[in-house]
Scaffold this active site. Structure first.
Site, PDB file in Angstrom:
ATOM      1  N   SER A 114      21.569 -54.204  -3.094  1.00  0.00           N
ATOM      2  CA  SER A 114      22.311 -52.947  -2.630  1.00  0.00           C
ATOM      3  C   SER A 114      22.677 -52.303  -1.474  1.00  0.00           C
ATOM      4  O   SER A 114      21.915 -52.673  -0.694  1.00  0.00           O
ATOM      5  CB  SER A 114      21.932 -51.906  -4.102  1.00  0.00           C
ATOM      6  OG  SER A 114      20.741 -51.268  -3.210  1.00  0.00           O
ATOM      7  N   LYS A 115      22.995 -51.336  -1.325  1.00  0.00           N
ATOM      8  CA  LYS A 115      23.341 -51.087   0.183  1.00  0.00           C
ATOM      9  C   LYS A 115      22.246 -50.543   1.608  1.00  0.00           C
ATOM     10  O   LYS A 115      22.352 -51.024   2.060  1.00  0.00           O
ATOM     11  CB  LYS A 115      24.387 -49.772  -0.778  1.00  0.00           C
ATOM     12  CG  LYS A 115      25.183 -49.219   0.083  1.00  0.00           C
ATOM     13  CD  LYS A 115      26.117 -47.877   0.530  1.00  0.00           C
ATOM     14  CE  LYS A 115      27.565 -47.896   0.311  1.00  0.00           C
ATOM     15  NZ  LYS A 115      28.039 -46.783  -0.563  1.00  0.00           N
ATOM     16  N   ARG A 116      21.271 -50.039   0.130  1.00  0.00           N
ATOM     17  CA  ARG A 116      19.576 -50.031   1.697  1.00  0.00           C
ATOM     18  C   ARG A 116      19.231 -50.776   2.023  1.00  0.00           C
ATOM     19  O   ARG A 116      18.607 -50.968   2.761  1.00  0.00           O
ATOM     20  CB  ARG A 116      18.680 -49.131   0.334  1.00  0.00           C
ATOM     21  CG  ARG A 116      18.393 -49.847  -0.986  1.00  0.00           C
ATOM     22  CD  ARG A 116      17.970 -48.933  -1.896  1.00  0.00           C
ATOM     23  NE  ARG A 116      16.952 -49.250  -2.818  1.00  0.00           N
ATOM     24  CZ  ARG A 116      16.903 -50.732  -3.002  1.00  0.00           C
ATOM     25  NH1 ARG A 116      15.615 -50.512  -1.947  1.00  0.00           N
ATOM     26  NH2 ARG A 116      16.219 -51.052  -4.744  1.00  0.00           N
TER      27      ARG A 116
ATOM     28  N   GLY B 290      21.071 -53.089   3.402  1.00  0.00           N
ATOM     29  CA  GLY B 290      22.373 -53.201   4.370  1.00  0.00           C
ATOM     30  C   GLY B 290      22.898 -53.965   3.830  1.00  0.00           C
ATOM     31  O   GLY B 290      24.090 -52.594   3.476  1.00  0.00           O
TER      32      GLY B 290
END
Length: 480
Positions: A237-239, A241
């Site tokens: 997911s986004k966290r 990167g």
RNA sequence: GGCGCCAUCGUCUAGUGGCCUAGGACAUCGCUCUCUCAAGGCGAAGAUCACGGGUUCAAAUCCCGUUGGCGCUACCA
């Protein structure tokens, strides 16, 4: 394919699309794009556009469709009404907020919670009253009490007990169908033979199978794909990167490299082949030929950016020189190295710089980091490297070398430059490494890089002289 | 918590009962090439096949259990 409510095209979705595409190609089947936008609030044209652009970028632009579920509402309605009529689905007047509270309370007490069919068991009077007061009503599927077992192409047999499936909603209070219902109806109507999607859908599948049975529709085959994980092994997911296709595009990854990498993330041909290049390009037909669903791995896979970078470099190196230059241009402009007009006016020079840099970039955007000294004077010197070449003797040698460089004209032939400098070196009993390394550092700021004499020639006499002079001025006196 | 799925080098994987003293790739470390870097070539290190029980003459491979990880648990998909 669902439009992403977050507004980006996730690499995981890209891989799912790719596997569907490869499977269709392999079996000479049809590849259909369907936009699953039953939830009006979570869909918009922009989000869909992002997906379509991503598909095109990856080279999967040819498909039938796209079909939009939001434009097929009447079809779903018909099936839902049929289910209600046959007593296989029922209206639910419950308030979603209340249900949510109940569920949360149960969860906090570490208890299982399932919808208790209270609306199925409503008396006639109660029902009439709800209708009279115009209470919003959703439609729930009445889950039959036999379990479901199906054979997944990658996971094998998967089963689920009916007591673990609650009467799920198939139509929202606003009249729109939910995903589970719509995809079942569509997969049947569109004669979908194989449903290939992420493993996060495994628990949906038994629900859908129940729906196929209740509707008396022919079932497709199912193949679930292992999830793509981040470094910490949770769903990418986004966290973690970069997860959106666009970010990879902007970093300067080639679509071919990404496709090749993604193909190998969860699948392998069974032998040692990892790179599917023919004639300098990704050969998608070769990939598709070899692609088999039953060779998809069932264990989740960690996304390894380092290996992607390696693969990207492999693809960059295979590009023809003009092609590479063409692809690199936008990155030169974006990094502020040169303007579009300057590039036009210096076509030959740019081409030579590109040729030198091509085998040295992992991503196209690395041109700024690795090749800035060709374009600009504000590149940074590697501090420790420079320090190594500032002793008195070296400064002296460089002082002399500067004179030699000044006397070379024309300064347009790397071979000539090399001969003049080497001659000077041997005439003065200098070891090559005594002057060649400092010269490189003074002029480019780096310990390594493309062949030095080509580099000097492309930077040009004037700038070379200026850079060497600057170093001499700055450090010369201090070391006297 | 419930349910489901998964488990081979740090990572991606090969392996479907004997060919496995477990093969390849990335990363790492050497050496080589070279003006340096990158690429290439060669090599090293790295996995008691999560653990414990079975089954079998034989198990990474089959079965059971344990542990761990992940996913789902929405009027999202």
């Amino acid at each position: 394919m669902a439009p992403s409510p977050t507004g980006f095209f996730h690499v995981g979705s890209a891989r799912t699309a790719l596997y569907n595409w490869l499977f269709a190609q392999h079996n000479k089947g049809k590849f259909i794009l369907r936009v699953e936008d039953t939830d009006v609030e979570r869909s918009s044209e922009d989000m869909i556009k992002v997906v379509l652009e991503g598909m095109a970028w990856l080279g999967m632009g040819q498909y039938e469709g796209p079909y939009y579920q939001s434009k097929r509402m009447d079809i779903y309605k018909k099936h839902i009404e049929k289910l209600i009529k046959e007593g296989k689905a029922y209206y639910c007047y419950c308030n979603p907020q209340d249900l949510k509270k109940e569920r949360q309370a149960a969860y906090e007490k570490k208890e299982d919670w399932k919808y208790d069919r209270r609306c199925l068991n409503l008396s006639k009077a109660e029902r009439a009253e709800k209708e009279k007061s115009n209470t919003p009503k959703a439609v729930r599927f009445l889950v039959p009490d036999h379990g479901v077992t199906y054979k997944d192409i990658v996971y094998g047999e998967i089963s689920r007990d009916s007591k673990d499936i609650e009467d799920f909603i198939i139509q929202r209070a606003n009249g729109t169908p939910t995903y589970n219902l719509a995809c079942v109806v569509d997969d049947y109507e569109m004669e979908i033979t194989h449903v290939i999607r992420g493993a996060d859908h495994i628990t949906n599948t038994p629900k859908q199978i129940l729906l196929y049975e209740a509707l008396n529709l022919q079932k497709p085959e199912f193949a679930h794909l292992p999830l793509i994980l981040g470094k910490d092994k949770s769903k990418l997911s986004k966290r973690h990167g970069a997860v959106s296709l666009r970010e990879y595009q902007e970093k300067g990854f080639l679509p071919d490299a990404l496709v090749n990498y993604l193909a190998l993330l969860g699948w392998s041909p069974g032998d040692d082949q990892e790179i599917f290049i023919r004639n300098g390009k990704l050969d998608k037909d070769m990939l598709a030929n070899r692609f088999m669903l039953d060779r998809v791995n069932s264990a989740n896979a960690v996304f390894d950016i380092t290996k992607l970078e390696w693969m990207n470099q492999q693809y960059i190196m295979q590009l023809s020189h003009p092609e590479f230059k063409q692809l690199l241009k936008p990155f030169i402009i974006k990094s502020g190295l040169m303007t579009a007009q300057d590039i036009e006016g210096n076509s030959d020079w740019i081409q030579k710089v590109c040729d030198l840099m091509q085998p040295r970039l992992k991503t196209l955007s690395d041109i700024d980091k690795n090749g800035r000294f060709f374009f600009k004077d504000d590149f940074t010197y590697e501090h420790d490297t420079l320090k190594k070449h500032l002793d008195k003797e070296t400064l002296h040698i460089m002082q002399k070398l500067l004179q030699v460089i000044k006397e070379i004209h024309p300064f347009d032939d790397a071979g000539e430059i090399e001969i003049k400098l080497r001659d000077y070196g041997s005439d003065n009993n200098l070891k090559v490494k005594q002057w060649i390394h400092p010269l490189r550092v003074y002029v480019t700021g780096c310990a390594g890089g493309p062949p030095l004499f080509d580099t000097l020639q492309l930077i040009g006499k004037e700038r070379c002289v200026k850079r060497i002079n600057n170093i001499l001025k700055e450090y010369g006196r201090l070391n006297d």
